[in-house]
Structure formats: C-alpha cells, structure tokens
Scaffold this active site. Structure first.
Site, mmCIF file in Angstrom:
data_model
loop_
_atom_site.group_PDB
_atom_site.id
_atom_site.type_symbol
_atom_site.label_atom_id
_atom_site.label_comp_id
_atom_site.label_asym_id
_atom_site.label_seq_id
_atom_site.Cartn_x
_atom_site.Cartn_y
_atom_site.Cartn_z
ATOM 1 N N GLY A 80 -78.965 11.940 -31.669
ATOM 2 C CA GLY A 80 -78.844 13.193 -30.924
ATOM 3 C C GLY A 80 -79.313 14.386 -31.725
ATOM 4 O O GLY A 80 -79.231 14.386 -32.957
ATOM 5 N N ASP A 87 -73.609 9.588 -42.171
ATOM 6 C CA ASP A 87 -74.986 10.084 -42.089
ATOM 7 C C ASP A 87 -75.190 11.117 -43.184
ATOM 8 O O ASP A 87 -74.515 12.139 -43.210
ATOM 9 C CB ASP A 87 -75.238 10.732 -40.716
ATOM 10 C CG ASP A 87 -76.704 11.145 -40.540
ATOM 11 O OD1 ASP A 87 -77.047 11.613 -39.439
ATOM 12 O OD2 ASP A 87 -77.496 10.993 -41.492
ATOM 13 N N SER A 99 -70.654 12.550 -33.570
ATOM 14 C CA SER A 99 -71.049 12.944 -34.925
ATOM 15 C C SER A 99 -70.131 14.067 -35.391
ATOM 16 O O SER A 99 -70.035 15.108 -34.717
ATOM 17 C CB SER A 99 -72.500 13.420 -34.926
ATOM 18 O OG SER A 99 -72.908 13.789 -36.218
ATOM 19 N N LYS A 135 -68.917 8.997 -36.455
ATOM 20 C CA LYS A 135 -69.928 9.138 -37.512
ATOM 21 C C LYS A 135 -69.562 10.369 -38.320
ATOM 22 O O LYS A 135 -69.350 11.454 -37.737
ATOM 23 C CB LYS A 135 -71.302 9.280 -36.862
ATOM 24 C CG LYS A 135 -72.385 9.947 -37.688
ATOM 25 C CD LYS A 135 -73.730 9.787 -37.007
ATOM 26 C CE LYS A 135 -74.639 10.967 -37.261
ATOM 27 N NZ LYS A 135 -75.964 10.778 -36.618
ATOM 28 N N LEU A 136 -69.474 10.201 -39.626
ATOM 29 C CA LEU A 136 -69.130 11.329 -40.490
ATOM 30 C C LEU A 136 -70.372 11.793 -41.242
ATOM 31 O O LEU A 136 -71.068 10.972 -41.859
ATOM 32 C CB LEU A 136 -68.076 10.912 -41.534
ATOM 33 C CG LEU A 136 -66.751 10.321 -41.018
ATOM 34 C CD1 LEU A 136 -65.857 9.969 -42.211
ATOM 35 C CD2 LEU A 136 -66.063 11.271 -40.055
ATOM 36 N N LYS A 137 -70.654 13.090 -41.201
ATOM 37 C CA LYS A 137 -71.702 13.635 -42.055
ATOM 38 C C LYS A 137 -71.193 13.596 -43.492
ATOM 39 O O LYS A 137 -70.025 13.932 -43.743
ATOM 40 C CB LYS A 137 -72.014 15.082 -41.651
ATOM 41 C CG LYS A 137 -72.680 15.204 -40.303
ATOM 42 C CD LYS A 137 -74.076 14.618 -40.338
ATOM 43 C CE LYS A 137 -74.777 14.816 -39.015
ATOM 44 N NZ LYS A 137 -76.136 14.267 -39.011
ATOM 45 N N ASN A 153 -78.270 12.501 -44.001
ATOM 46 C CA ASN A 153 -79.428 13.385 -43.772
ATOM 47 C C ASN A 153 -80.201 13.613 -45.075
ATOM 48 O O ASN A 153 -80.420 14.769 -45.482
ATOM 49 C CB ASN A 153 -78.988 14.724 -43.172
ATOM 50 C CG ASN A 153 -78.555 14.583 -41.717
ATOM 51 O OD1 ASN A 153 -77.381 14.688 -41.403
ATOM 52 N ND2 ASN A 153 -79.510 14.330 -40.819
ATOM 53 N N LYS A 180 -84.617 8.654 -31.858
ATOM 54 C CA LYS A 180 -84.533 10.000 -31.291
ATOM 55 C C LYS A 180 -85.886 10.318 -30.679
ATOM 56 O O LYS A 180 -86.886 10.454 -31.394
ATOM 57 C CB LYS A 180 -84.254 11.038 -32.376
ATOM 58 C CG LYS A 180 -82.845 11.062 -32.896
ATOM 59 C CD LYS A 180 -82.740 12.158 -33.951
ATOM 60 C CE LYS A 180 -81.368 12.169 -34.589
ATOM 61 N NZ LYS A 180 -81.339 13.094 -35.741
ATOM 62 N N ASP A 184 -83.181 7.307 -39.844
ATOM 63 C CA ASP A 184 -83.291 8.347 -38.804
ATOM 64 C C ASP A 184 -84.587 9.109 -39.083
ATOM 65 O O ASP A 184 -85.632 8.808 -38.522
ATOM 66 C CB ASP A 184 -82.029 9.237 -38.864
ATOM 67 C CG ASP A 184 -82.095 10.471 -37.973
ATOM 68 O OD1 ASP A 184 -81.049 11.103 -37.767
ATOM 69 O OD2 ASP A 184 -83.193 10.828 -37.491
ATOM 70 N N GLU A 204 -76.532 6.154 -42.730
ATOM 71 C CA GLU A 204 -77.747 6.667 -42.101
ATOM 72 C C GLU A 204 -78.511 7.555 -43.073
ATOM 73 O O GLU A 204 -77.937 8.476 -43.665
ATOM 74 C CB GLU A 204 -77.341 7.456 -40.848
ATOM 75 C CG GLU A 204 -78.441 7.883 -39.928
ATOM 76 C CD GLU A 204 -77.906 8.636 -38.719
ATOM 77 O OE1 GLU A 204 -76.704 8.534 -38.395
ATOM 78 O OE2 GLU A 204 -78.694 9.365 -38.099
HETATM 79 C C1 LIG Z 1 -75.752 14.614 -33.904
HETATM 80 C C2 LIG Z 1 -76.423 14.573 -35.224
HETATM 81 O O1 LIG Z 1 -75.798 14.364 -36.213
HETATM 82 N N1 LIG Z 1 -77.734 14.820 -35.224
HETATM 83 C C3 LIG Z 1 -78.683 14.787 -36.313
HETATM 84 C C4 LIG Z 1 -78.508 15.923 -37.276
HETATM 85 C C5 LIG Z 1 -78.405 17.254 -36.656
HETATM 86 C C6 LIG Z 1 -77.316 17.998 -37.021
HETATM 87 C C7 LIG Z 1 -77.177 19.289 -36.599
HETATM 88 C C8 LIG Z 1 -78.098 19.862 -35.755
HETATM 89 C C9 LIG Z 1 -77.963 21.192 -35.329
HETATM 90 C C10 LIG Z 1 -78.892 21.737 -34.483
HETATM 91 C C11 LIG Z 1 -79.957 20.965 -34.088
HETATM 92 C C12 LIG Z 1 -80.096 19.656 -34.508
HETATM 93 C C13 LIG Z 1 -79.180 19.097 -35.361
HETATM 94 C C14 LIG Z 1 -79.331 17.785 -35.823
HETATM 95 C C15 LIG Z 1 -78.655 13.470 -37.086
HETATM 96 O O2 LIG Z 1 -78.291 12.427 -36.571
HETATM 97 O O3 LIG Z 1 -79.099 13.481 -38.239
HETATM 98 MG MG LIG Z 2 -79.117 11.344 -38.621
#
Ligand SMILES: CC(=O)N[C@@H](Cc1ccc2ccccc2c1)C(=O)O
Ligand SMILES: [Mg+2]
Length: 368
Positions: free
Chosen positions: A291, A189, A135, A161-163, A191, A263, A239, A214
């Site tokens: 994750g 992703d 990620s 995976k790009l935020k 969020n 998750k 997610d 995502e």
């Molecule tokens: C790996 C990934 O992108 N995880 C989460 C978002 C995320 C991103 C940053 C975080 C920082 C601290 C604790 C939890 C976190 C969860 C997701 O898939 O949406």
């Molecule tokens: Mg996510």
C-alpha cells in the site's frame, strides 16, 4: 476509444495520525489523481508518488512534469487508446513507473467502464473479498505501540506489520509477541534502513517467528539480500527492489527474496502487477498487495488485484479509516478482517465530487 485530455488533480488529505517510517514522518498524504477523458467516457488513475523522493526516486512534481511534457503527449499521438498498449507507447521514456502506472490505470478504467467490465474480472480475480493486514508506524514508545496494535487487532486486522529502523526493531517486536502471543501474524518493514553489516543484529529477530522482513537493504542491493538470506531465518520480502516482472525473476533466481510485495504504482501498473504475480506463482513465491496510502480510487483497484490466486498472504489493503477520517470515495470498511472486491465497471468506485473538492489543492488540464 480516443483521448480527449487528462486532468491532473493535486490532492492533500490529512492523516488520522502521523505515520512514521525509517524514511520520515508523514502527517498528510499529498498525491496526484488523473481524470482521463475519452470520447467514450472517463477513467480514474492514482499516482502514488510522495511529494519528496524519499520512498523511491519519483515525487509528485516530477510525475506531473513527466506526464505533462512526455507521457500524455506520447499517448495522444499513439492513435486509438488501448490500455494493453500504454506501457509500450510509454517505454521510450525511461523510469517514472508511478506516473506511467497512473496513466495506464486511468485508460484501463475508462476502457473497462465503457465495456461494463470490472478490474477484478480483467485481472483474473478469484475471490470476492480479501483478508487485510495493517501497517503500524514507528511510535514514540513501546506502550504507545502496544495500544495501536491492540486497537488494530480489535478492529479485526488479520496481520500486523511493524515499521522498524535501527534502534526500533527487536524491542518492539519482542513487546508485541509478549503482549499478543505467538499466533498473531506479524511481520516487519525496514524500508531499506539496514546494511549487510547489520546481519547479525537482524538475526536477533529470528526467534520471534515473523512471517517476513520487508526490504531490509537498499533497493539496488539484490545480491546483498541474497547474502542476508543466508544469515537469517526470517524470510526476506522485497518491496522497493521489485520494479518489474523481469527484476522479480532475477531476484527470485538470485535467492534475494522468498516473498514479494506487489505495488502497482511502483511496478508501472496493474498489468505489470499481474505479470509479476504470474512469475511469482510459477516460482512458488507468495505475494501480497502493498500500500501507498491510496485514496479509495487506488484502494479499489488494489483490492481487485489482491483477489488474484497468488495473493496468499494478507496485504496492506487496509480500510479507508486506517489513514483518513474521510475518504474521497465511499469508504472501504473492514468486515470481519476483509474488504469486499468492487464488482462495478472499471475500478467500481468514483470520487464523491464535494469530498474531492474539499481536498483538491489545484488542478491542471492537459489538452491533447
Ligand atoms: C503502508 C506502507 O507501509 N507503505 C509503504 C511505505 C509508505 C509509508 C508511508 C507513506 C506515506 C505517504 C505515502 C506513501 C507511504 C508509503 C511500504 O510498504 O513500504
Ligand atoms: Mg514496504
């Protein structure tokens, strides 16, 4: 097996680099570990809450409070420990799935260690190693992003995976495609950063043949995701919206998702994760393991989960050094794009005491 007590261990681990998402930038990972002590040995659980309720409604201090005042006392009063009963014992208390997941994980780990049985065997793993994705956070510039992505591809990650967020979506995706080609497995992703009004804009990602987008919309907006799915061709993955096997079945039936990110912390534990996996497999919906920047404790259990048959897409089970210079367990090291599934009893790993001590900010012993 009888519960003797639970130790809450507050941990603060510096990240190797700031991790920026649509809900903020993290430079350290502050989380809660649970050491579940029983008359037959100890078990470890990891609570994946963040310090602030910005990913979901849960947060570290809230999880500690609900464990201290409600969850641990209820478990202690429920008679002999049985991991398969923990969710039922805790059901009278609404929500707090990450706190419940951590407690169930600790009980399950203690139980399996006592039986000499691994998480992988308990959950039904069918692989010895799992392919790993990574990620990548929102960056200050496109060149910086391309450097980061190039580094991860060189390390062997099999999926990128790009935020994304409004203002950082089409351009970074286009740049990665132009630099690294069409064969790189690529997904994004959000969020929850978009609304249905952004549908036409999100359709501009369709030409880039992404594996999935995502959680583009907010957690509660299942119908919105179903509407969006009719306006874009990129498959939608959920997610934050996936909280149980029941809500997964509803999301699939409503056409809100074609892929599911599982998750364990978000859904209440590894046993519910297996049930979600089974619902998805029965519906032909591929799943992958998400994750939450877990330490090696949660990472070990996630790798075991990711070895189940329905986990047909690379997950965010990255190596320890994606996030941490020093993990609190033996580090998980990428080997030809994969991580090896632990085979020892329980989660198969333990914290290294001196490494855990270095990142522990405070502990609290919950007597029962
Ligand atoms: C790996 C990934 O992108 N995880 C989460 C978002 C995320 C991103 C940053 C975080 C920082 C601290 C604790 C939890 C976190 C969860 C997701 O898939 O949406
Ligand atoms: Mg996510």
């Amino acid at each position: 097996m009888k519960l003797t007590g639970v130790e809450l261990i507050h941990v603060s681990m510096p990240l190797v680099s700031p991790f920026r998402t649509s809900f903020g930038t993290q430079v350290t990972r502050d989380l809660l570990l649970l050491r579940v002590v029983t008359d037959e040995g100890e078990g470890w659980g990891e609570c994946v809450t963040m310090p602030d309720p910005v990913y979901s409604s849960e947060y570290v201090a809230g999880a500690a409070d609900v464990l201290r005042r409600f969850l641990v006392p209820a478990l202690a009063a429920s008679g002999p420990l049985d991991a398969s009963r923990v969710a039922t014992v805790l059901a009278p208390f609404k929500g707090h799935r990450m706190a419940k997941a951590a407690l169930e994980m600790g009980v399950l780990d203690a139980e399996l260690r006592a039986e000499g049985r691994s998480f992988a065997r308990e959950l039904g793993a069918v692989h010895d190693r799992v392919p790993c994705g990574v990620s990548v956070g929102i960056m200050d510039s496109i060149p910086a992003l391309l450097d980061a992505v190039g580094g991860y591809i060189d390390e062997g990650y099999v999926r990128i995976k790009l935020k994304i967020e409004p203002g950082w979506d089409v351009a970074p995706v286009r740049a990665v495609r132009e630099r690294f080609g069409d064969d790189v497995l690529l997904q994004v992703d959000a969020n929850t950063a978009y609304t249905l009004a952004d549908a036409r804009h999100l359709a501009r990602l369709d030409p880039f043949e992404l594996l999935l987008i995502e959680q583009p919309l907010e957690e509660e907006d299942i119908l919105g995701h179903a509407d969006l799915a009719r306006q874009i061709t990129t498959p939608i993955c959920l997610d934050e919206s996936i909280t149980s096997a029941q809500s997964t079945a509803a999301a699939i039936r409503l056409g809100a998702c074609e892929v599911v990110n599982i998750k364990p912390g978000r859904v209440g534990g590894y046993l519910e994760s297996r049930r979600i996996h089974d619902v998805c497999v029965a519906n032909g919906v591929p799943v992958w393991c998400g994750g939450m920047l877990e330490t090696g404790i949660g990472r070990a259990a996630n790798v075991a989960l990711a070895a189940l048959p329905g986990f047909t897409m690379p997950g965010d089970t990255s190596a320890s050094d994606r996030y941490y210079r020093t993990d609190i367990t033996e580090p998980f090291v990428l080997d030809a794009g994969t991580l090896t599934v632990p085979t020892g009893p329980g989660i198969g790993v333990l914290p290294v005491p001196e490494l855990l001590a270095e990142v522990t900010t405070h502990t609290e012993w919950l007597t029962v």
